[in-house]
Scaffold this active site. Structure first.
Site, PDB file in Angstrom:
ATOM      1  N   GLU A   1      41.771  31.764  45.004  1.00 38.98           N
ATOM      2  CA  GLU A   1      42.745  30.866  45.653  1.00 38.98           C
ATOM      3  C   GLU A   1      43.747  30.334  44.631  1.00 38.98           C
ATOM      4  O   GLU A   1      44.158  29.177  44.704  1.00 38.98           O
ATOM      5  CB  GLU A   1      42.035  29.697  46.362  1.00 38.98           C
ATOM      6  CG  GLU A   1      41.389  30.059  47.673  1.00 38.98           C
ATOM      7  CD  GLU A   1      42.390  30.405  48.776  1.00 38.98           C
ATOM      8  OE1 GLU A   1      43.548  29.971  48.680  1.00 38.98           O
ATOM      9  OE2 GLU A   1      41.999  31.125  49.694  1.00 38.98           O
TER      10      GLU A   1
HETATM   11  C1  LIG Z   1      34.690  36.930  43.391  1.00 39.12           C
HETATM   12  C2  LIG Z   1      36.108  36.968  43.841  1.00 39.12           C
HETATM   13  C3  LIG Z   1      36.412  36.797  45.176  1.00 39.12           C
HETATM   14  C4  LIG Z   1      37.726  36.898  45.613  1.00 39.12           C
HETATM   15  N1  LIG Z   1      37.996  36.839  46.951  1.00 39.12           N
HETATM   16  C5  LIG Z   1      39.243  37.161  47.385  1.00 39.12           C
HETATM   17  C6  LIG Z   1      39.514  37.293  48.775  1.00 39.12           C
HETATM   18  O1  LIG Z   1      38.651  37.074  49.614  1.00 39.12           O
HETATM   19  N2  LIG Z   1      40.763  37.692  49.153  1.00 39.12           N
HETATM   20  C7  LIG Z   1      41.740  37.932  48.253  1.00 39.12           C
HETATM   21  O2  LIG Z   1      42.834  38.294  48.653  1.00 39.12           O
HETATM   22  N3  LIG Z   1      41.519  37.791  46.916  1.00 39.12           N
HETATM   23  C8  LIG Z   1      40.293  37.415  46.478  1.00 39.12           C
HETATM   24  N4  LIG Z   1      40.048  37.302  45.131  1.00 39.12           N
HETATM   25  C9  LIG Z   1      41.124  37.581  44.192  1.00 39.12           C
HETATM   26  C10 LIG Z   1      41.595  36.348  43.435  1.00 39.12           C
HETATM   27  O3  LIG Z   1      42.350  35.510  44.279  1.00 39.12           O
HETATM   28  C11 LIG Z   1      42.383  36.864  42.223  1.00 39.12           C
HETATM   29  O4  LIG Z   1      41.414  37.387  41.326  1.00 39.12           O
HETATM   30  C12 LIG Z   1      43.196  35.781  41.572  1.00 39.12           C
HETATM   31  O5  LIG Z   1      44.291  35.441  42.376  1.00 39.12           O
HETATM   32  C13 LIG Z   1      43.737  36.220  40.201  1.00 39.12           C
HETATM   33  O6  LIG Z   1      44.347  37.468  40.267  1.00 39.12           O
HETATM   34  P1  LIG Z   1      43.926  38.611  39.193  1.00 39.12           P
HETATM   35  O7  LIG Z   1      42.452  38.720  39.225  1.00 39.12           O
HETATM   36  O8  LIG Z   1      44.721  39.809  39.472  1.00 39.12           O
HETATM   37  O9  LIG Z   1      44.307  37.982  37.795  1.00 39.12           O
HETATM   38  P2  LIG Z   1      45.750  38.006  37.107  1.00 39.12           P
HETATM   39  O10 LIG Z   1      46.776  37.590  38.094  1.00 39.12           O
HETATM   40  O11 LIG Z   1      45.930  39.301  36.403  1.00 39.12           O
HETATM   41  O12 LIG Z   1      45.591  36.856  36.046  1.00 39.12           O
HETATM   42  C14 LIG Z   1      44.916  37.035  34.786  1.00 39.12           C
HETATM   43  C15 LIG Z   1      45.200  35.823  33.917  1.00 39.12           C
HETATM   44  O13 LIG Z   1      46.614  35.746  33.663  1.00 39.12           O
HETATM   45  C16 LIG Z   1      47.127  34.481  34.076  1.00 39.12           C
HETATM   46  N5  LIG Z   1      48.456  34.660  34.644  1.00 39.12           N
HETATM   47  C17 LIG Z   1      48.829  35.552  35.577  1.00 39.12           C
HETATM   48  N6  LIG Z   1      50.129  35.402  35.878  1.00 39.12           N
HETATM   49  C18 LIG Z   1      50.584  34.391  35.136  1.00 39.12           C
HETATM   50  C19 LIG Z   1      51.845  33.731  35.005  1.00 39.12           C
HETATM   51  N7  LIG Z   1      52.895  34.088  35.723  1.00 39.12           N
HETATM   52  N8  LIG Z   1      51.941  32.700  34.126  1.00 39.12           N
HETATM   53  C20 LIG Z   1      50.876  32.298  33.402  1.00 39.12           C
HETATM   54  N9  LIG Z   1      49.661  32.874  33.487  1.00 39.12           N
HETATM   55  C21 LIG Z   1      49.511  33.898  34.345  1.00 39.12           C
HETATM   56  C22 LIG Z   1      46.140  33.949  35.114  1.00 39.12           C
HETATM   57  O14 LIG Z   1      46.166  32.517  35.196  1.00 39.12           O
HETATM   58  C23 LIG Z   1      44.817  34.499  34.566  1.00 39.12           C
HETATM   59  O15 LIG Z   1      44.294  33.638  33.593  1.00 39.12           O
HETATM   60  C24 LIG Z   1      38.753  37.117  44.674  1.00 39.12           C
HETATM   61  C25 LIG Z   1      38.446  37.228  43.319  1.00 39.12           C
HETATM   62  C26 LIG Z   1      37.145  37.168  42.900  1.00 39.12           C
HETATM   63  C27 LIG Z   1      36.839  37.318  41.434  1.00 39.12           C
END
Ligand SMILES: Cc1cc2nc3c(=O)[nH]c(=O)nc-3n(C[C@H](O)[C@H](O)[C@H](O)COP(=O)(O)OP(=O)(O)OC[C@H]3O[C@@H](n4cnc5c(N)ncnc54)[C@H](O)[C@@H]3O)c2cc1C
Length: 600
Positions: free
Chosen positions: A441
């Site tokens: 989220e």
């Molecule tokens: C167990 C689990 C359940 C989940 N359930 C759902 C679900 O039901 N539905 C769904 O749609 N998603 C779900 N998610 C996905 C979750 O919402 C995403 O993992 C989350 O939004 C982060 O995206 P990412 O993993 O691609 O990380 P990234 O976006 O790649 O981020 C990696 C790091 O980089 C940082 N970062 C990224 N962009 C920026 C920026 N512009 N400026 C500064 N820092 C930045 C982030 O803060 C983080 O520390 C789930 C994830 C997990 C692990």
């Protein structure tokens, strides 16, 4: 541990009835059918169910996660057993109106009921939490056909729902969603794409699952304004029968926590036969999601509080019963060992946990109150004010509960000593669960940017001004209740500091220096959160003082004395951090910004 209540009932009563006067909501039309009796009844059911039915299933489900078998996910047998009872609790549509099968309960009460379930078995209740969010999207933006076919079945628990947003290249950056939706002459769209991490995305609990999916209609503009929202069922209804809808589970992630609910990779339209139905208007998917996110994020905040609360009560019981060592003043090794709660450092850790858990819970209930008033307040002005405060408070509740909750969960492991590091005891499992709350989220960083870049500057700082008024009312109440005048004065000064820092950073934004403005967004979030939780502690201390003044030998005097002591702890040990955080925000200290990627 059998004596772990997971959540303190007396504290919940204190917050609902003594601090935030939930009964006052019964004067509003929407809640006029309710009373303390109905609230107590649902709370009692939620507690009993959480402790007696859900909690015993937590460890077995953590130890044996849901498995992919023959192209689909098989959940733990305990989950299958408990699911119908979860549905019977009526919590999917608890806050929704009677017309859609809801109980029209105030968020304040429903949120606290959910807290008990989350503390008992977070994964188990999440199937229905996600379903509630997905059904609410259809209720708010879907057409009558979608409501009749999907929403009703989701609110009744016959089908479940998910939020299918994330893709491999589009996590924090939903602008980059690539899943395609091609219109057809028959009214539906054909979807094709890959989603990842979809929680509850496949299971064998119900015959169908509806994925509320973000996708791009062919020829849609690039960026956030080209993303639409679709209802995509795992099976579609044809001639009154459910047939496969070309939605495939490509595998489940092996997760460190939340093991009772699978998070899966989902392939849509491998055979060009995945039908989806547009929810609302084209290209407005993200704005619909945002409108619903306050609700979802408040719930993630409650997940963080619940996980920290379960661990706090576990460590409290442990500290009362684990004998180890003797008082510093005792020189005689033949005297019995004392329970570790007798050691000052263990009480320090317990008090820190209490301050985090109960401070965050007060903030959660306060925010739920804003949600009630934003929807049903007596006048348009009251609704608008509550909406702005709700909107600003949501990223704070979500992030504070996740970040400080993690710290609090780590303290629970520490209090258990070496045993805390083993899976025979529960604190390590709750620590693993808690970590997710700072990621899903929206990561904490995304929330810090949302708070600083949007929430506090919206409406020319209107929400921040209102927050200042709310805090001033609390410090005035504390002063007349006889709370130490220094605490209120320190909080009033800190509110002034927040105002100054915000003006300074907003000025950088207006001057086009956005990177400088955002450089310390995480410190800014920490700063505002610390002040906001101090407000909640001053408020609780004020009520406790008032109650003790009414009757010094009050039956709840332990609760009230504990509140005043925890308030003092927070105000004296945390509030002073505000000056350092404000200094960082103003200074533009930029070592990590300057740090070249090649220098690491
Ligand atoms: C167990 C689990 C359940 C989940 N359930 C759902 C679900 O039901 N539905 C769904 O749609 N998603 C779900 N998610 C996905 C979750 O919402 C995403 O993992 C989350 O939004 C982060 O995206 P990412 O993993 O691609 O990380 P990234 O976006 O790649 O981020 C990696 C790091 O980089 C940082 N970062 C990224 N962009 C920026 C920026 N512009 N400026 C500064 N820092 C930045 C982030 O803060 C983080 O520390 C789930 C994830 C997990 C692990």
């Amino acid at each position: 541990m059998p004596n772990n209540p997971l959540v303190s009932d007396r504290n919940v009563e204190f917050l609902l009835y003594e601090v935030f006067d939930v009964e006052a909501l019964c004067h509003l039309n929407a809640y006029e059918e309710h009373s303390r009796e109905t609230f107590d009844l649902v709370l009692q059911n939620a507690r009993k169910f959480a402790r007696e039915v859900l909690f015993p299933t937590y460890k077995p489900m953590d130890e044996a996660p849901a498995q992919m078998v023959g192209g689909g996910i098989k959940v733990h047998p305990a989950m299958r057993e408990v699911y119908p009872h979860l549905v019977d609790q009526g919590m999917v549509a608890a806050t929704r109106p009677h017309e859609v099968g809801g109980q029209q309960l105030p968020h304040m009460v429903a949120t606290v009921c959910a807290l008990y379930g989350m503390a008992a078995n977070l994964s188990a209740v999440s199937y229905l939490g996600l379903t509630a969010g997905a059904a609410h999207l259809i209720e708010a933006f879907g057409n009558e056909a979608l409501k009749a076919e999907m929403m009703t079945r989701m609110y009744s628990g016959e089908w479940t729902g998910t939020m299918a947003l994330t893709e491999p290249q589009a996590g924090s950056s939903l602008t980059d969603v690539k899943t395609r939706a091609t219109p057809t002459e028959r009214g539906h769209y054909l979807l094709r794409g890959n989603k990842v991490f979809i929680s509850g995305g496949d299971h064998d609990l119900t015959e169908n699952i509806v994925h509320l999916t973000l996708a791009r209609i062919d020829e849609a503009p690039p960026g956030i304004k080209g993303v639409s929202l679709f209802a995509v069922p795992k099976k579609r209804l044809e001639g009154g029968k459910l047939v496969p809808n070309d939605v495939h589970c490509a595998g489940a992630f092996h997760k460190m926590g939340w093991r009772g609910i699978p998070s899966i990779a989902l392939n849509l339209g491998e055979n060009d036969d995945c039908q989806g139905w547009l929810v609302g208007e084209p290209h407005r998917g993200i704005s619909y999601m945002f409108q619903m996110m306050n609700e979802a994020r408040l719930m993630v905040g409650m997940q963080g509080i619940a996980t920290a609360s379960a661990a706090y009560h576990e460590s409290l019981e442990y500290a009362r019963t684990r004998p180890q060592g003797r008082p510093l003043t005792s020189k005689n090794p033949t005297t019995p060992q004392v329970p570790i709660i007798e050691h000052a450092d263990v009480r320090r850790m317990l008090l820190r946990q209490k301050a985090i858990v109960e401070g965050a819970l007060a903030l959660g209930v306060q925010t739920a109150r804003y949600a009630d008033l934003a929807a049903h307040g007596a006048t348009p002005d009251a609704r608008r004010r509550a909406f702005l405060l709700l909107d600003m408070m949501t990223p704070i509740v979500k992030s504070f509960a996740a970040e400080r909750g993690f710290e609090s969960n780590a303290l629970a492991v520490q209090i258990h000593g070496g045993y805390g590091y083993t899976s025979e005891y529960l604190p390590e499992a709750w620590l693993r669960d808690q970590k997710l709350n700072s990621l899903h989220e929206g990561t904490t960083c995304m929330h810090s940017m949302d708070l600083l870049g949007r929430k506090v500057v919206a409406d020319q700082g209107g929400a921040l001004r209102m927050l200042g008024e709310e805090i001033a009312a609390a410090t005035a109440r504390a002063a007349s209740a006889g709370v130490d005048a220094g605490w209120g004065a320190a909080l009033d000064r800190a509110v002034g500091t927040v105002g100054e820092v915000t003006m300074h950073l907003a000025g950088l934004g207006v001057a086009g220096q956005v990177e400088e403005m955002m450089c310390h967004s995480m410190d800014y979030l920490d700063l505002v959160s610390t002040v906001v939780v101090s407000w909640q502690w001053i408020l609780q201390a004020a009520v406790a003082k008032e109650k003790l003044a009414e009757s010094p030998s009050h039956a709840s005097s332990d609760l009230y004395e504990g509140k005043i002591c925890a308030a003092e702890y927070w105000i004296k040990t945390e509030l002073p951090r505000v000056e350092q955080l404000a200094h960082l925000c103003r200074s533009g200290e930029g070592s990590y910004d300057r740090m070249n990627a090649a220098w690491f």
